[in-house]
Structure formats: structure tokens, C-alpha cells
Design an enzyme around this catalytic site. Structure first.
Site, mmCIF file in Angstrom:
data_model
loop_
_atom_site.group_PDB
_atom_site.id
_atom_site.type_symbol
_atom_site.label_atom_id
_atom_site.label_comp_id
_atom_site.label_asym_id
_atom_site.label_seq_id
_atom_site.Cartn_x
_atom_site.Cartn_y
_atom_site.Cartn_z
ATOM 1 N N ASN A 112 0.713 -1.351 -0.039
ATOM 2 C CA ASN A 112 0.025 0.017 0.030
ATOM 3 C C ASN A 112 0.735 1.115 -0.091
ATOM 4 O O ASN A 112 0.291 2.412 -0.121
ATOM 5 C CB ASN A 112 -0.921 0.018 1.176
ATOM 6 N N ARG B 21 -7.976 -1.483 -6.386
ATOM 7 C CA ARG B 21 -8.297 -0.206 -6.254
ATOM 8 C C ARG B 21 -7.345 1.134 -6.470
ATOM 9 O O ARG B 21 -7.535 2.000 -6.755
ATOM 10 C CB ARG B 21 -8.294 -0.156 -4.654
ATOM 11 N N ARG C 75 -17.143 0.833 -1.611
ATOM 12 C CA ARG C 75 -15.953 1.420 -1.988
ATOM 13 C C ARG C 75 -16.137 2.618 -2.900
ATOM 14 O O ARG C 75 -15.620 2.752 -4.221
ATOM 15 C CB ARG C 75 -14.909 0.495 -2.419
ATOM 16 N N PRO C 76 -16.928 3.566 -2.963
ATOM 17 C CA PRO C 76 -17.115 4.734 -3.844
ATOM 18 C C PRO C 76 -15.840 5.525 -4.027
ATOM 19 O O PRO C 76 -14.865 5.491 -3.314
ATOM 20 C CB PRO C 76 -18.222 5.505 -3.227
ATOM 21 N N ASP D 28 -7.193 -3.891 7.771
ATOM 22 C CA ASP D 28 -6.583 -4.896 7.218
ATOM 23 C C ASP D 28 -6.059 -6.187 7.917
ATOM 24 O O ASP D 28 -5.917 -7.140 7.422
ATOM 25 C CB ASP D 28 -5.273 -4.313 6.175
HETATM 26 C C1 EPZ Z 1 -6.657 1.994 1.431
HETATM 27 O O1 EPZ Z 1 -7.865 1.622 0.731
HETATM 28 C C2 EPZ Z 1 -6.014 0.512 1.390
HETATM 29 N N1 EPZ Z 1 -5.742 0.295 -0.032
HETATM 30 C C3 EPZ Z 1 -6.999 -0.598 1.881
HETATM 31 O O2 EPZ Z 1 -6.104 -1.841 2.143
HETATM 32 C C4 EPZ Z 1 -7.242 -0.219 3.548
HETATM 33 O O3 EPZ Z 1 -8.029 -1.116 4.020
HETATM 34 C C5 EPZ Z 1 -7.847 1.199 3.500
HETATM 35 O O4 EPZ Z 1 -6.930 2.206 2.702
HETATM 36 C C6 EPZ Z 1 -8.119 1.607 4.914
HETATM 37 O O5 EPZ Z 1 -6.879 1.638 5.565
HETATM 38 C C7 EPZ Z 1 -4.611 0.781 -0.475
HETATM 39 O O6 EPZ Z 1 -3.953 1.454 -0.133
HETATM 40 C C8 EPZ Z 1 -4.511 0.146 -1.866
HETATM 41 P P1 EPZ Z 1 -10.121 4.762 2.262
HETATM 42 P P2 EPZ Z 1 -8.998 3.008 0.356
HETATM 43 O O7 EPZ Z 1 -10.413 5.479 1.186
HETATM 44 O O8 EPZ Z 1 -7.947 3.947 -0.092
HETATM 45 C C9 EPZ Z 1 -14.958 5.237 2.085
HETATM 46 C C10 EPZ Z 1 -5.534 -4.150 1.733
HETATM 47 O O9 EPZ Z 1 -6.019 -5.228 1.906
HETATM 48 N N2 EPZ Z 1 -14.897 5.986 1.035
HETATM 49 O O10 EPZ Z 1 -9.475 5.051 3.257
HETATM 50 O O11 EPZ Z 1 -9.957 2.471 -0.725
HETATM 51 C C11 EPZ Z 1 -14.643 3.704 1.764
HETATM 52 O O12 EPZ Z 1 -15.803 3.138 1.202
HETATM 53 C C12 EPZ Z 1 -6.738 -2.849 1.166
HETATM 54 O O13 EPZ Z 1 -4.306 -3.866 1.403
HETATM 55 C C13 EPZ Z 1 -15.746 6.647 0.467
HETATM 56 O O14 EPZ Z 1 -16.908 6.622 1.099
HETATM 57 O O15 EPZ Z 1 -9.616 3.166 1.670
HETATM 58 C C14 EPZ Z 1 -14.245 3.247 3.193
HETATM 59 O O16 EPZ Z 1 -15.438 2.794 3.844
HETATM 60 C C15 EPZ Z 1 -8.065 -3.044 1.389
HETATM 61 N N3 EPZ Z 1 -15.669 7.498 -0.635
HETATM 62 C C16 EPZ Z 1 -13.726 4.311 3.876
HETATM 63 O O17 EPZ Z 1 -13.953 5.561 3.203
HETATM 64 C C17 EPZ Z 1 -14.463 7.655 -1.335
HETATM 65 O O18 EPZ Z 1 -14.312 8.566 -2.189
HETATM 66 C C18 EPZ Z 1 -12.447 4.327 4.061
HETATM 67 O O19 EPZ Z 1 -11.705 4.005 2.767
HETATM 68 C C19 EPZ Z 1 -13.341 6.913 -0.717
HETATM 69 C C20 EPZ Z 1 -13.557 6.122 0.552
#
Ligand code: EPZ
Length: 420
Positions: free
Chosen positions: A23, A92, A121-122, A305
Site C-alpha cells: 500500500n 483499487r 468503496r465509492p 486490514d
Molecule cells: C486503502 O484503501 C487500502 N488500500 C486498504 O487496504 C485499506 O483497508 C484502506 O485504505 C483503509 O486503511 C490501498 O492502499 C491500496 P479509504 P482505500 O479510502 O483508499 C470510504 C488491503 O487489504 N470512501 O481509506 O480504498 C470507503 O468506502 C486494502 O491492502 C468513500 O466513501 O480506503 C471506506 O468505507 C483493502 N468515498 C472508507 O471511506 C471515497 O471516495 C475508507 O476508505 C473513498 C472512500
């Protein structure tokens, strides 16, 4: 779909070096597009998500080659603005190419990102920020076309901390016409690593690690070299593999600053640890007690994670463990597969109640996402008999040599060819 056979009743002992962070590597690779020149990344994990990002960069015109775990990326020529359909939906992190391509070319055509199905995941936070920066966003079927005549300097507050949206904002801001201030940012270490990489290329960024990040904009970047830090989730997964087998696992190069929350939980279950220079020494011979109540949270809280691998360990602990998942809406999928192995887990909404100790039994189970798949391997290590984990490709998205590492520690994992 392939499968792996996991031998049970093992006790893991020995020392393993921790791989480079998935990540961290993925947004950093996307960030290489910002510079019309060469980027050298050391300690890059050789995992399928990295190979997919490599394909997308090559598709855009980058020249890339590997030297061991060093990835050399030459983005002198970016001759394409459309990311090959079908690639962006595989993970992603393809979404990161929005920020870096807007900064580089002012235009990008890309499909919606894919990634583990652990919730909706929007990408609204990403798109709202880009719109704030003056980006036009058009949709053609499943394709998004983003374009701008320069990126506006803004002060933008995210509705909630989002790792990806924070990273995308930083990538877009590096070449913005004016300074950009991002508020309510995520504070995960991987954001700091991205900023350290961009600073080594000449970017002007302050505040990473806090919820307010300032990017100077208009940076002229130069060739740079960066070493990807160790993967805190891969390290945590190996630690929990040692815990469930009551073994003694040492993790060379474990990211000391990023493991506090997990180590607190590890001590709660009876784990003992110490640091010998950069190596984390763990002793799980007295692991026994339930961990009580665990709530996943944004950094520095307990990492979502590691929630599934921890759930597997909780099945073998004495008493009730309650796990609350606050980041993703659908991240208890491993519970159903663990129950097939005899686990006593009840999930309701964002809470999972795990009762133990249970003697797990090897069964044929199916990985449904990256960390859930890893959890099934962790459970199989302590199960009676052999566990067959199907769809192990999910695991290989994020773990470079998980099976080999477990076998070096005394495990017995065999990978079966997909046609077998
Ligand atoms: C990153 O995902 C990581 N992936 C994920 O790891 C990790 O679980 C996550 O951050 C949380 O720490 C990478 O770095 C490639 P977020 P990301 O945006 O960026 C909501 C793994 O197993 N959200 O922090 O997608 C979203 O739906 C992966 O290595 C919106 O609503 O996570 C979630 O509920 C899985 N709108 C929350 O925010 C948006 O535009 C946190 O998501 C963006 C996110």
C-alpha cells in the site's frame, strides 16, 4: 482459480524478512507519472497488484524494468491518456492514476477502480476534490474522463479520512498552479511514505502524518530513488500466524513505528515481544486469553486490514472476543469460511462475536478477498488436518511469498496448479 493445501497443527519458529509495503508501493508507482524522467524504487514487492500497476504505466507510455526487487520506471514519455480498459477494474489503486495523470497531462480516461469486495468503496471523495480543483468529470459508460486546464489551488476538507483520496489529492496537488491544503486527511503511514518519495523527487509537502497536509504546487521534479518501507500488514499477518500456532516468529525489518496497536492486542492475548535492533522478536507460547473488544479505526487505530487475520486467532483464544469493523461495511466475509472450520462466530452489522477456544478442523474453504484469504491460511495452520484454500489468487495480490515464508518457519503449504 488455484488453491493451496495448508497443513495444520504446526508451530512456527524462525526469522523472516518483511516484504516491501503493497500500500506504499502502489501510490508511489502512480506518482512516478508526475515526473518526466526516471524513478528508482528499491524493495518493491513482487505481487500481482504491483504487476498490474506496472502494466497500466507501460500502457500509458512508461518504460519499466526490474532488477531484483528494484523497479526502474522511466516516464519521460507518456503518450496515452486512456488507461487500458479491464486493467483499472482489477484493483483499487488504479484510481491513483487520476491524480498523477491530471498533474502530468491535465487529462485521463480510466475505468472505475476494482479491489477487494469489502464494501461499496465509492470514489466520491476523490471526484469531489478534483471538481474543487477545477477538473471536468465526464462519464462514458463505465469510463471516466477527467480533464482540466491546470489544477486550481484549493483548501479542501474531506468528509472523512480516506487513505486513497488523501493520496490522490497529494498526487494532483504536486503540479497544481497554486498551493493546495487538504484537511481531515487520513494519517496512515503509507501517506507519509508517498510524501517522502515525492519530496525526494523535489516536491514541497508538509503535514503528512497529521490531518492537514499542505502541498506547495508547481513543483519541478527531478530523478529520484526511494526504498519502499516494510509492509506493516504483511508483518502483522506473520505475527498472527505465529500467535495462532503458539510459536516464536521473528520479523526482520518490521516497521517499528507502525505496529503499536497490533502489539497492544498481541500482549492482551498473552503474546510477548521485544526488539533486537530492527527485528521484532515474538513469543506466543503463552498466547491464550481473549482480546476482549477490538475496534478497527483509521490510523493510529487498529488496522482494518488485520481484522480478518486477528479474527482467525481469536477463534483459538479462551473466552469471548468482540470485533467491531468501522471502516468497511462488508469485511466479515472470512467469518463464514472460518465457521466451516468449526469457528464459533456470530456477526451482526459491524460487530462480530468470537467464542473460543475452538479446535478448528481443516476443510475446503474459499478466499473472497485479500486479507480474508490470508486469515484462512492463518486458521489452517492451527487446524486439525489439512485445509484447502481455494481462490488463493486473492492472497497473491498482496503477499509476495507468504506460503514460502510459512514453510521456512515450519509450516507445510503446497500450491496446487489451477487445473489440478
Ligand atoms: C486503502 O484503501 C487500502 N488500500 C486498504 O487496504 C485499506 O483497508 C484502506 O485504505 C483503509 O486503511 C490501498 O492502499 C491500496 P479509504 P482505500 O479510502 O483508499 C470510504 C488491503 O487489504 N470512501 O481509506 O480504498 C470507503 O468506502 C486494502 O491492502 C468513500 O466513501 O480506503 C471506506 O468505507 C483493502 N468515498 C472508507 O471511506 C471515497 O471516495 C475508507 O476508505 C473513498 C472512500
Amino acid at each position: 482459480m488455484g488453491k493451496i493445501l495448508v497443513g495444520g497443527d504446526v508451530c512456527l519458529k524462525g526469522e523472516i524478512p518483511v516484504q516491501g509495503s503493497k500500500n506504499a508501493a502502489l501510490p508511489i508507482m502512480a506518482g512516478a507519472v508526475l515526473h518526466k524522467g526516471c524513478t528508482v524504487l528499491h524493495n518493491c514487492p513482487r505481487i500481482s497488484d504491483v504487476y498490474n500497476m506496472e502494466k497500466m504505466l507501460i500502457n500509458l507510455g512508461a518504460k519499466i524494468h526490474w532488477e531484483g526487487h528494484t523497479l526502474i520506471i522511466d516516464c519521460s514519455r507518456i503518450c496515452e491518456i486512456a488507461v487500458e480498459e479491464g486493467l483499472s477494474g482489477r484493483m483499487r489503486s488504479s484510481v491513483m492514476l487520476m491524480g498523477s495523470m491530471l498533474g502530468r497531462c491535465g487529462r485521463v480516461q480510466i475505468g472505475y477502480p476494482g479491489g477487494c469486495v469489502i464494501g461499496k468503496r465509492p470514489i466520491d471523495y476523490h471526484l469531489d476534490l478534483f471538481a474543487d480543483m477545477g477538473v471536468n468529470i465526464d462519464r462514458e459508460g463505465q469510463q471516466l474522463i477527467l480533464s482540466c486546464n491546470g489544477l486550481r489551488g484549493v483548501c479542501h476538507r474531506f468528509p472523512r479520512p480516506s487513505v486513497g483520496a488523501t493520496e490522490n489529492g497529494i498526487l494532483a496537488a504536486v503540479h497544481a498552479e497554486e498551493p493546495v491544503v487538504l484537511e481531515n486527511c487520513a494519517r496512515e503511514p503509507e501517506i507519509g511514505y508517498l510524501c517522502a518519495f515525492l519530496r525526494c523527487m523535489g516536491a514541497d509537502i508538509d503535514g503528512d502524518g497529521t490531518d492537514r497536509i499542505c502541498i506547495g504546487g508547481g513543483s519541478r521534479l527531478h530523478d529520484g530513488e526511494y526504498t519502499i518501507p516494510a509492509d506493516r500488514i504483511a508483518a502483522g499477518t506473520l505475527l498472527l500466524s505465529g500467535a495462532i500456532t503458539r510459536g516464536q516468529v521473528n520479523l526482520a525489518g518490521a516497521p517499528r513505528r507502525d505496529m503499536d496497536e497490533l502489539l497492544k492486542v498481541y500482549e492482551k492475548m498473552g503474546g510477548q515481544f521485544s526488539w533486537n535492533g530492527g527485528t521484532l522478536l515474538t513469543d506466543s507460547r503463552h498466547v491464550k486469553k481473549s482480546v476482549g473488544r477490538i475496534v478497527t479505526d483509521v490510523y493510529p487505530g487498529f488496522p482494518t486490514d488485520l481484522q480478518s487475520p486477528l479474527m482467525a486467532v481469536c477463534c483459538t483464544l479462551e473466552g469471548e472476543s468482540r470485533i467491531r469493523e468501522t471502516i468497511f461495511e462488508d469485511r466479515f466475509r472470512a467469518a463464514g469460511q472460518l465457521a466451516r472450520m468449526g469457528a464459533r462466530i456470530v456477526t451482526a452489522g459491524d460487530e462480530a462475536l468470537v467464542k473460543g477456544p475452538v479446535r478448528l478442523t481443516g476443510r475446503t474453504v474459499r478466499a473472497q478477498d485479500l486479507r480474508g484469504g490470508a486469515a484462512l491460511v492463518v486458521a489452517g495452520l492451527a487446524a486439525r488436518g489439512q485445509t484447502v484454500v481455494e481462490c488463493q489468487e486473492y492472497i497473491e495480490r498482496g503477499y509476495e511469498s507468504f506460503y514460502e515464508e510459512i514453510n521456512l518457519l515450519g509450516g507445510r503449504i503446497v500450491k496446487m496448479d489451477s487445473e489440478a
